[in-house]
Design a protein around this motif. Structure first.
Motif, PDB file in Angstrom:
ATOM      1  N   ASN A 108      19.868  -3.903  13.301  1.00  0.00           N
ATOM      2  CA  ASN A 108      19.327  -2.560  12.962  1.00  0.00           C
ATOM      3  C   ASN A 108      18.546  -2.924  11.704  1.00  0.00           C
ATOM      4  O   ASN A 108      18.837  -3.923  11.122  1.00  0.00           O
ATOM      5  N   ASN A 109      17.258  -2.279  11.618  1.00  0.00           N
ATOM      6  CA  ASN A 109      16.253  -2.351  10.876  1.00  0.00           C
ATOM      7  C   ASN A 109      16.808  -1.499   9.488  1.00  0.00           C
ATOM      8  O   ASN A 109      17.598  -0.555   9.814  1.00  0.00           O
ATOM      9  N   TRP A 110      16.500  -1.772   8.256  1.00  0.00           N
ATOM     10  CA  TRP A 110      16.783  -0.970   7.277  1.00  0.00           C
ATOM     11  C   TRP A 110      16.105   0.443   7.259  1.00  0.00           C
ATOM     12  O   TRP A 110      15.131   0.396   7.930  1.00  0.00           O
ATOM     13  N   GLN A 111      16.967   1.464   6.972  1.00  0.00           N
ATOM     14  CA  GLN A 111      16.388   2.878   7.044  1.00  0.00           C
ATOM     15  C   GLN A 111      15.460   3.287   5.918  1.00  0.00           C
ATOM     16  O   GLN A 111      15.659   2.737   4.747  1.00  0.00           O
ATOM     17  N   GLN A 112      14.449   4.043   6.292  1.00  0.00           N
ATOM     18  CA  GLN A 112      13.681   4.396   5.154  1.00  0.00           C
ATOM     19  C   GLN A 112      14.318   5.356   4.068  1.00  0.00           C
ATOM     20  O   GLN A 112      15.086   6.105   4.599  1.00  0.00           O
ATOM     21  N   GLY A 138      -5.466  -6.534   2.256  1.00  0.00           N
ATOM     22  CA  GLY A 138      -6.596  -6.142   3.120  1.00  0.00           C
ATOM     23  C   GLY A 138      -5.740  -6.213   4.585  1.00  0.00           C
ATOM     24  O   GLY A 138      -6.251  -5.499   5.446  1.00  0.00           O
ATOM     25  N   LEU A 139      -4.675  -6.739   4.504  1.00  0.00           N
ATOM     26  CA  LEU A 139      -3.810  -6.881   6.071  1.00  0.00           C
ATOM     27  C   LEU A 139      -3.450  -5.629   6.284  1.00  0.00           C
ATOM     28  O   LEU A 139      -3.206  -5.112   7.505  1.00  0.00           O
ATOM     29  N   TYR A 140      -3.168  -4.591   5.194  1.00  0.00           N
ATOM     30  CA  TYR A 140      -2.509  -3.469   5.392  1.00  0.00           C
ATOM     31  C   TYR A 140      -3.581  -2.397   5.851  1.00  0.00           C
ATOM     32  O   TYR A 140      -3.083  -1.121   6.253  1.00  0.00           O
ATOM     33  N   GLU A 141      -4.798  -2.539   5.381  1.00  0.00           N
ATOM     34  CA  GLU A 141      -5.831  -1.518   5.318  1.00  0.00           C
ATOM     35  C   GLU A 141      -5.160  -0.213   4.568  1.00  0.00           C
ATOM     36  O   GLU A 141      -5.207  -0.087   3.547  1.00  0.00           O
ATOM     37  N   ASN A 142      -5.127   0.789   5.368  1.00  0.00           N
ATOM     38  CA  ASN A 142      -4.507   2.364   4.870  1.00  0.00           C
ATOM     39  C   ASN A 142      -2.945   2.419   5.164  1.00  0.00           C
ATOM     40  O   ASN A 142      -2.376   3.507   5.120  1.00  0.00           O
ATOM     41  N   ASP A 143      -2.321   1.352   5.560  1.00  0.00           N
ATOM     42  CA  ASP A 143      -1.010   1.424   6.046  1.00  0.00           C
ATOM     43  C   ASP A 143      -0.007   1.053   5.087  1.00  0.00           C
ATOM     44  O   ASP A 143       0.766   0.184   5.158  1.00  0.00           O
ATOM     45  N   ILE A 144      -0.009   1.445   3.680  1.00  0.00           N
ATOM     46  CA  ILE A 144       0.648   0.991   2.688  1.00  0.00           C
ATOM     47  C   ILE A 144       1.598   2.227   2.227  1.00  0.00           C
ATOM     48  O   ILE A 144       1.266   3.378   2.259  1.00  0.00           O
ATOM     49  N   HIS A 145       3.126   1.809   1.999  1.00  0.00           N
ATOM     50  CA  HIS A 145       4.084   3.002   1.953  1.00  0.00           C
ATOM     51  C   HIS A 145       4.800   2.836   0.574  1.00  0.00           C
ATOM     52  O   HIS A 145       6.066   2.576   0.780  1.00  0.00           O
ATOM     53  N   LEU A 146       4.135   2.830  -0.436  1.00  0.00           N
ATOM     54  CA  LEU A 146       4.787   2.675  -1.923  1.00  0.00           C
ATOM     55  C   LEU A 146       5.973   3.680  -2.136  1.00  0.00           C
ATOM     56  O   LEU A 146       6.685   3.413  -3.116  1.00  0.00           O
ATOM     57  N   ASP A 148       8.241   4.417  -0.124  1.00  0.00           N
ATOM     58  CA  ASP A 148       9.421   4.166   0.742  1.00  0.00           C
ATOM     59  C   ASP A 148      10.037   2.812   0.177  1.00  0.00           C
ATOM     60  O   ASP A 148       9.717   1.680   0.150  1.00  0.00           O
ATOM     61  N   ALA A 149      11.246   2.931  -0.631  1.00  0.00           N
ATOM     62  CA  ALA A 149      11.973   1.914  -1.082  1.00  0.00           C
ATOM     63  C   ALA A 149      12.192   0.644   0.077  1.00  0.00           C
ATOM     64  O   ALA A 149      12.316  -0.460  -0.400  1.00  0.00           O
ATOM     65  N   THR A 150      12.419   0.974   1.290  1.00  0.00           N
ATOM     66  CA  THR A 150      12.445   0.007   2.241  1.00  0.00           C
ATOM     67  C   THR A 150      11.309  -0.873   2.386  1.00  0.00           C
ATOM     68  O   THR A 150      11.208  -2.081   2.338  1.00  0.00           O
ATOM     69  N   TRP A 151      10.171  -0.242   2.582  1.00  0.00           N
ATOM     70  CA  TRP A 151       9.060  -0.764   2.786  1.00  0.00           C
ATOM     71  C   TRP A 151       8.664  -1.686   1.551  1.00  0.00           C
ATOM     72  O   TRP A 151       8.208  -2.891   1.707  1.00  0.00           O
ATOM     73  N   VAL A 152       8.758  -1.243   0.429  1.00  0.00           N
ATOM     74  CA  VAL A 152       8.600  -1.786  -0.808  1.00  0.00           C
ATOM     75  C   VAL A 152       9.335  -3.072  -1.055  1.00  0.00           C
ATOM     76  O   VAL A 152       9.092  -4.040  -1.322  1.00  0.00           O
ATOM     77  N   SER A 153      10.512  -2.805  -0.640  1.00  0.00           N
ATOM     78  CA  SER A 153      11.753  -4.062  -0.967  1.00  0.00           C
ATOM     79  C   SER A 153      11.326  -5.178  -0.017  1.00  0.00           C
ATOM     80  O   SER A 153      11.267  -6.473  -0.319  1.00  0.00           O
ATOM     81  N   GLN A 154      11.077  -4.843   1.365  1.00  0.00           N
ATOM     82  CA  GLN A 154      10.696  -6.084   2.149  1.00  0.00           C
ATOM     83  C   GLN A 154       9.362  -6.605   1.818  1.00  0.00           C
ATOM     84  O   GLN A 154       9.322  -7.758   1.967  1.00  0.00           O
ATOM     85  N   ARG A 155       8.418  -5.788   1.109  1.00  0.00           N
ATOM     86  CA  ARG A 155       7.309  -6.503   0.998  1.00  0.00           C
ATOM     87  C   ARG A 155       7.427  -7.384  -0.271  1.00  0.00           C
ATOM     88  O   ARG A 155       6.981  -8.624  -0.116  1.00  0.00           O
ATOM     89  N   TRP A 156       8.158  -6.959  -1.139  1.00  0.00           N
ATOM     90  CA  TRP A 156       8.372  -8.030  -2.329  1.00  0.00           C
ATOM     91  C   TRP A 156       9.410  -9.295  -1.807  1.00  0.00           C
ATOM     92  O   TRP A 156       9.246 -10.381  -2.234  1.00  0.00           O
ATOM     93  N   LEU A 157      10.498  -9.270  -0.792  1.00  0.00           N
ATOM     94  CA  LEU A 157      11.066 -10.137  -0.276  1.00  0.00           C
ATOM     95  C   LEU A 157      10.123 -11.326   0.616  1.00  0.00           C
ATOM     96  O   LEU A 157      10.087 -12.632   0.302  1.00  0.00           O
ATOM     97  N   GLU A 158       8.956 -10.938   1.090  1.00  0.00           N
ATOM     98  CA  GLU A 158       7.941 -11.815   1.843  1.00  0.00           C
ATOM     99  C   GLU A 158       7.281 -12.512   0.783  1.00  0.00           C
ATOM    100  O   GLU A 158       6.929 -13.557   1.076  1.00  0.00           O
ATOM    101  N   VAL A 159       6.854 -11.759  -0.422  1.00  0.00           N
ATOM    102  CA  VAL A 159       6.168 -12.555  -1.252  1.00  0.00           C
ATOM    103  C   VAL A 159       6.688 -13.387  -2.534  1.00  0.00           C
ATOM    104  O   VAL A 159       6.026 -14.024  -3.034  1.00  0.00           O
TER     105      VAL A 159
END
Length: 195
Positions: A108-112, A138-146, A148-159
């Motif tokens: 299961n992916n984390w839910q938004q 630049g990799l995200y162009e206009n596809d940024i979801h600040l 959404d807690a799940t999106w933000v959390s996963q981006r932090w884990l990556e960096v």
């Protein structure tokens, strides 16, 4: 539960669902498996390298798609991957050409969920991080979801500069809450150390 065979790419970087990453492919065997993936012979899974291990990565990985590619100045291939689905690597076998083919099971992916209250701080901090790292942004162009807690959390884990085993411990949680708390505490402790 249905398992699936996937071509396995390993790297020392973490890629999670909805994340994007550009990597360089030099090895001819991996160039050939990328061609097979693009011809839809195999789906592609991206795992975090684990030294002296069989399979050669941690068991939690991310099925991904190649969303862009280009030839780099040194004639190697640059590919941009986008994470889609969390998977568990059940087993892997190495072909004669050195490429790994893995047997995976979807997880299961984390839910938004919306970012609320003090957690908006981790969203604002990520936005600032992207401003000072425009290549990543630049990799995200206009596809940024600040929002959404799940999106933000996963981006932090990556960096975040953490040991991969620690990142994977957070990633193995059923939702983003532990990661959000961890990142918030990091930001707060950094802010208090500066002031």
């Amino acid at each position: 539960m249905r398992t699936e065979e996937m071509a396995l790419l390993t790297h020392d970087t973490l890629l999670l669902p909805e994340g994007r990453l550009e990597i360089r492919v030099v090895d001819p065997a991996y160039l050939s498996i990328i061609a097979e993936v693009l011809k839809q012979h195999y789906p592609l899974v991206f795992g975090v390298s684990k030294a002296n291990s069989q399979p050669p990565c941690y068991e939690m990985a991310t099925q991904c798609e190649i969303i862009d590619f280009n030839q780099l100045d040194d004639d190697s291939l640059g590919i941009v991957l986008e994470g889609k689905q969390r998977v568990k690597i059940l087993s892997a076998a190495q072909r004669r050409d050195g490429v790994w083919i893995s047997r995976t099971l979807a997880c299961n992916n984390w839910q938004q969920e919306p970012i609320i209250g003090e957690f908006e701080l981790i969203s604002a901090a990520l936005e600032q991080f992207y401003e000072v790292n425009p290549d990543l942004f630049g990799l995200y162009e206009n596809d940024i979801h600040l929002e959404d807690a799940t999106w933000v959390s996963q981006r932090w884990l990556e960096v975040l500069p953490l040991y991969n085993k620690d990142k994977l411990r957070l990633m193995n949680q059923p939702n983003c809450h532990k990661t959000m708390n961890f990142v918030l505490e990091l930001i707060k402790s950094h802010a208090s150390a500066i002031s």
